[in-house]
Scaffold this motif. Structure first.
Motif, PDB file in Angstrom:
ATOM      1  N   LEU A   1       9.117  -7.035   1.723  1.00  0.00           N
ATOM      2  CA  LEU A   1       8.639  -7.143   3.103  1.00  0.00           C
ATOM      3  C   LEU A   1       7.626  -6.044   3.409  1.00  0.00           C
ATOM      4  CD1 LEU A   1      11.925  -8.051   5.023  1.00  0.00           C
ATOM      5  CD2 LEU A   1       9.991  -9.545   4.523  1.00  0.00           C
ATOM      6  N   ALA A   2       7.851  -4.849   2.844  1.00  0.00           N
ATOM      7  CA  ALA A   2       6.886  -3.763   3.037  1.00  0.00           C
ATOM      8  C   ALA A   2       5.576  -4.053   2.308  1.00  0.00           C
ATOM      9  CB  ALA A   2       7.487  -2.448   2.542  1.00  0.00           C
ATOM     10  N   TRP A   3       5.665  -4.704   1.167  1.00  0.00           N
ATOM     11  CA  TRP A   3       4.477  -4.980   0.356  1.00  0.00           C
ATOM     12  C   TRP A   3       3.742  -6.227   0.837  1.00  0.00           C
ATOM     13  CZ3 TRP A   3       4.727  -6.767  -5.454  1.00  0.00           C
ATOM     14  CH2 TRP A   3       3.430  -6.847  -5.974  1.00  0.00           C
ATOM     15  N   LYS A   4       4.484  -7.311   1.043  1.00  0.00           N
ATOM     16  CA  LYS A   4       3.863  -8.603   1.359  1.00  0.00           C
ATOM     17  C   LYS A   4       3.797  -8.900   2.858  1.00  0.00           C
ATOM     18  CE  LYS A   4       3.533 -10.007  -3.007  1.00  0.00           C
ATOM     19  NZ  LYS A   4       2.245 -10.372  -3.660  1.00  0.00           N
ATOM     20  N   GLY A   5       4.615  -8.219   3.665  1.00  0.00           N
ATOM     21  CA  GLY A   5       4.668  -8.513   5.085  1.00  0.00           C
ATOM     22  C   GLY A   5       5.665  -9.628   5.384  1.00  0.00           C
ATOM     23  N   PHE A   6       5.935  -9.847   6.663  1.00  0.00           N
ATOM     24  CA  PHE A   6       6.939 -10.831   7.062  1.00  0.00           C
ATOM     25  C   PHE A   6       6.472 -12.269   6.855  1.00  0.00           C
ATOM     26  CE2 PHE A   6       8.633  -7.091   9.079  1.00  0.00           C
ATOM     27  CZ  PHE A   6      10.004  -7.285   9.038  1.00  0.00           C
ATOM     28  N   ASP A   7       5.199 -12.468   6.567  1.00  0.00           N
ATOM     29  CA  ASP A   7       4.717 -13.821   6.299  1.00  0.00           C
ATOM     30  C   ASP A   7       5.306 -14.405   5.018  1.00  0.00           C
ATOM     31  OD1 ASP A   7       3.199 -13.866   8.575  1.00  0.00           O
ATOM     32  OD2 ASP A   7       1.329 -13.247   7.587  1.00  0.00           O
TER      33      ASP A   7
END
Length: 278
Positions: free
Chosen positions: A191-197
């Protein structure tokens, strides 16, 4: 290894193939793996809180296992984005028991017989034969380094977990805490790397992910429990029969081709399993 332990490990092998196959249903591979990781946390906490607390000396083993599982999931996800279940799974799982078998005499107290080593070697040969279609059929070769990275991570957490569960003295509680750490590490990291998308919005994807998380816990807990009462390298080899289940799931559920090469490789794998029982 008793017949009951062998049957339990075979059941764990089926559950392992099942949760891997569920990653291919619906959501993106990364999204499915993040959901699975999120689902691991409450499962692990529910089991851990119901068990007696573990000694703090187990903490380094739990953290080490969590780190190894992070890389296992990462490499496996990228491999599945590039290849079929019946190709990625054999390569990803196939090298691990050979690495464990070669490393165990140097790092572990288990005594492996020559026949058991022969079984591990034959099993590895069958798995490599299963994976040869990557080159013979012109499939995407970019899956190979990711699948091999997953195999190395598998070997690492196999060695860590076998010893960690013995230090803990309670395989169930140990696995529960590993699941919590593993789930938090991967979910937060992605989630930190890719984001919530990266998270799917469909309810069906979340339902499948939670089922996969439960199957993953069952497969993992049984395997590590078996490692506390049987040689780690032999358990690691026997559970690779999950490849047979994965090939059948790929054929029956996803319409992947069942070739003569796959059938021959399946027979070689069964032969390797039988040698570990002699």
């Amino acid at each position: 290894m008793s017949i009951w332990v062998m049957m339990a490990v075979l059941g764990a092998a089926f559950l392992h193939a099942l949760w891997n196959s569920l990653l291919k249903v619906g959501a993106s591979r990364m999204g499915a793996m993040v959901i699975l990781s999120i689902g691991e946390v409450p499962i692990g906490l529910a089991v851990a809180l119901a068990m007696p607390p573990l000694d703090w000396q187990v903490a380094p083993w739990v953290l080490g296992a969590g780190c190894a599982h992070f890389f296992y999931k990462l490499f496996l996800t990228y491999a599945y984005e590039r290849g079929d279940l019946s190709r990625v799974y054999p390569i990803a799982r196939g090298s691990a028991p050979l690495v464990v078998g070669l490393a165990s005499p140097f790092f572990l107290p288990d005594v492996i017989s020559p026949m058991e080593f022969a079984g591990i070697a034959v099993l590895g040969a069958g798995i490599l034969l299963m994976a040869q279609g990557v080159f013979a059929s012109g499939e995407n070769r970019r899956l190979i380094p990711y699948a091999l990275g997953s195999a190395c991570a598998t070997a690492c957490y196999t060695l860590i977990d076998g010893q960690g569960a013995r230090v803990a003295g309670d395989a169930v509680a140990y696995i529960a805490w590993v699941f919590v750490v593993d789930g938090v590490f991967f979910a937060v990291g992605m989630l930190a790397w890719k984001g919530f998308d990266v998270l799917p919005r469909q309810g069906r994807a979340w339902g499948i992910g939670m089922i996969a998380a439960a199957a993953s816990y069952g497969a993992y807990a049984v395997s590590v429990w078996a490692m506390t009462i049987a040689p780690i390298a032999v358990v690691a080899a026997l559970r690779e029969t999950s490849i047979l289940f994965a090939v059948l799931i790929g054929w029956l559920a996803f319409g992947e081709r069942m070739t003569r090469g796959k059938a021959l490789a399946a027979l070689v794998i069964v032969g390797g399993v039988m040698l570990t029982r002699l």
